[in-house]
Scaffold this active site. Structure first.
Site, PDB file in Angstrom:
ATOM      1  N   ASN A  28      -6.787   0.400  -2.611  1.00  0.00           N
ATOM      2  CA  ASN A  28      -7.640   1.087  -1.630  1.00  0.00           C
ATOM      3  C   ASN A  28      -7.130   2.495  -1.316  1.00  0.00           C
ATOM      4  OD1 ASN A  28      -5.433   0.007  -0.252  1.00  0.00           O
ATOM      5  ND2 ASN A  28      -6.590  -0.500   1.600  1.00  0.00           N
ATOM      6  N   ASP A  76       2.325  -6.872   2.681  1.00  0.00           N
ATOM      7  CA  ASP A  76       1.131  -6.098   3.049  1.00  0.00           C
ATOM      8  C   ASP A  76       1.559  -4.803   3.754  1.00  0.00           C
ATOM      9  OD1 ASP A  76      -1.442  -5.232   3.373  1.00  0.00           O
ATOM     10  OD2 ASP A  76      -2.049  -6.777   4.791  1.00  0.00           O
ATOM     11  N   HIS A 135       0.631   3.735   8.384  1.00  0.00           N
ATOM     12  CA  HIS A 135      -0.390   4.586   9.008  1.00  0.00           C
ATOM     13  C   HIS A 135       0.314   5.572   9.930  1.00  0.00           C
ATOM     14  CE1 HIS A 135      -3.893   2.258   7.733  1.00  0.00           C
ATOM     15  NE2 HIS A 135      -3.318   1.151   8.160  1.00  0.00           N
ATOM     16  N   ASN A 179      -5.057  -6.831   9.780  1.00  0.00           N
ATOM     17  CA  ASN A 179      -6.010  -7.760   9.161  1.00  0.00           C
ATOM     18  C   ASN A 179      -5.318  -8.583   8.085  1.00  0.00           C
ATOM     19  OD1 ASN A 179      -8.210  -6.964  10.664  1.00  0.00           O
ATOM     20  ND2 ASN A 179      -8.828  -5.405   9.197  1.00  0.00           N
ATOM     21  N   HIS A 225       0.858  -1.198   0.000  1.00  0.00           N
ATOM     22  CA  HIS A 225       0.000   0.000   0.000  1.00  0.00           C
ATOM     23  C   HIS A 225       0.890   1.243   0.000  1.00  0.00           C
ATOM     24  CE1 HIS A 225      -3.656  -2.329   1.105  1.00  0.00           C
ATOM     25  NE2 HIS A 225      -2.780  -3.106   1.711  1.00  0.00           N
TER      26      HIS A 225
END
Ligand code: DOR
Length: 397
Positions: free
Chosen positions: A91, A282, A286, A255, A59
């Site tokens: 996303n 993954d 954040h 997750n 991400h």
């Protein structure tokens, strides 16, 4: 350029020798290659050269969440972790449901030029879980992967329809197997039930599926069984799910969640048995504020090799060659990249690592904007000393 007297390991060889590079490709691999004007001699340096890694699951948060990460900081983090290719999740904001966004992200990554990036397209429009009309407009071969990563598609009829379209367009579905109807009740049931459903639909539709971040003993055993029946299924596991149980990291939020020792044992057994195709991070940066509000995930790119080398290779569960296969050779092949092996004609992309000196994980040294990790303060092995992308050396010493 010539890289000389260096320990070279890939999925099928392990020796000390030389590599010559022309432009951005490996020209020759051997011992005592003729000297070149630009020679880097590694004699006496305690380092090992591996093919640079490829991450199927990353991400970069761009567009929309660039306060968490952007294409430049993400590229730097990848390179710092020994990665030169990443597969980006959709996303973002707006959600990457549109080929114009795919092209824009890929073009900006090329312009930055630090790593190769492929941008995936969302499986359902805006991650709605229901609307898949945008897939019908794709031409065959236009996009290799679609995914709603971060969310599962609960609706069985929608998923079946998506399988049919993806079969026709030669697209691999990357499944974030989590049925949100069960997430509040039991996260194991959420992963297992959707894994079982997706395997059944994949077989029925003769499609192709790749499971992201497989984390339970039941899911990996179901995948193994389906594979042995000839279902076209691949899968990845993350470094963090292999490295620690939930109890060991105070149930740090991610997750799927950190699991139990029986799950780690099953994942390692599946790696040894060849059921796991790739290790993927993954990488989910954040801010501290977003983590405090419950955002799931952790930054992964910069410590992935160290976690895996320390847990899997130093503990003798697998060889370094097998780890290279999982982090470089197979994921590169899955992304159809000319990298992942130390072989003439392949792209000159290397991770040059120090295997012997332990170090302490310190998120302040991350190049990612995300410093969120439950592994700060852990002692690990396998520091990345240099990363080479298309023949250009970046030093982290
Ligand atoms: O923990 C996670 N964070 N898992 C995911 O699948 C998504 C990711 C994110 O985007 O933050």
């Amino acid at each position: 350029m010539l890289l000389k007297n260096i320990h070279i390991v890939d999925d099928s060889q392990d020796f000390t020798g030389d590599i010559s590079i022309r432009d951005d490709l490996i020209a020759q691999v051997g011992v005592h290659l003729p000297a070149e004007e630009n020679t880097v001699d590694f004699a006496g340096q305690d380092v090992t050269l591996l093919p640079a890694f490829t991450d199927l699951h990353v991400h970069f948060r761009d567009p929309g969440f660039t306060y968490k990460e952007d294409l430049l900081t993400g590229s730097r983090a990848a390179l710092h972790g020994g990665y030169t290719a990443v597969n980006l999740m959709p996303n973002t904001q707006p959600v990457c449901s549109d080929m114009a966004i795919v092209h824009d992200v890929e073009q900006r990554l090329r312009h930055i030029g630090l790593v190769y990036g492929n941008q995936t397209l969302s499986m359902t429009k805006d991650l709605s879980g229901t609307d898949y009309r945008h897939l019908k407009t794709l031409t065959r071969g236009e996009i290799p992967f679609v995914t709603d990563d971060g969310k599962g598609v609960n609706d069985d009829a929608v998923m079946e329809a998506v399988f049919h379209i993806c079969k026709e367009k030669d697209i691999v579905i990357m499944s974030h197997a989590e049925d949100s109807r069960y997430s509040q009740v039991d996260m194991r049931m959420a992963e297992n039930s959707m894994t079982f459903r997706d395997l059944i639909l994949c077989e029925k539709c003769n499609g192709r599926i790749h499971f992201c971040h497989v984390s339970t003993v039941e899911a990996i055993e179901a995948i193994a069984k389906a594979r042995s029946k000839g279902v076209k299924v691949t899968c990845e596991v993350t470094p963090h799910h292999l490295f620690a149980t939930g109890d060991e990291v105070n149930h740090y939020r991610v997750n799927p969640p950190f699991r139990e020792q029986c799950d780690i044992d099953a994942l390692i057994k599946a790696i040894q048995a060849g059921v796991v195709d790739a290790i993927a991070t993954d990488h989910a940066p954040h801010t501290a504020e977003d983590k405090a509000k419950g955002a799931p995930g952790m930054t992964g790119l910069e410590i992935a090799f160290s976690l895996c080398y320390t847990k899997l290779v130093r503990n003798r569960h697998i060889t370094l060659q097998k780890l290279v296969q999982l982090m470089a050779t197979t994921p590169s092949a899955m992304m159809q990249l000319n990298k992942g092996k130390i072989k003439a004609g392949m792209q000159a992309d290397f991770a040059i690592v120090n295997l012997d000196d332990p170090y302490i994980i310190d998120p302040d040294n991350f190049m990612s904007k995300g410093h969120n990790t439950p592994f700060a303060g852990r002692e690990v092995y396998g520091r990345i000393a240099y990363t080479v992308f298309k023949g250009k050396i970046h030093s982290w010493e």
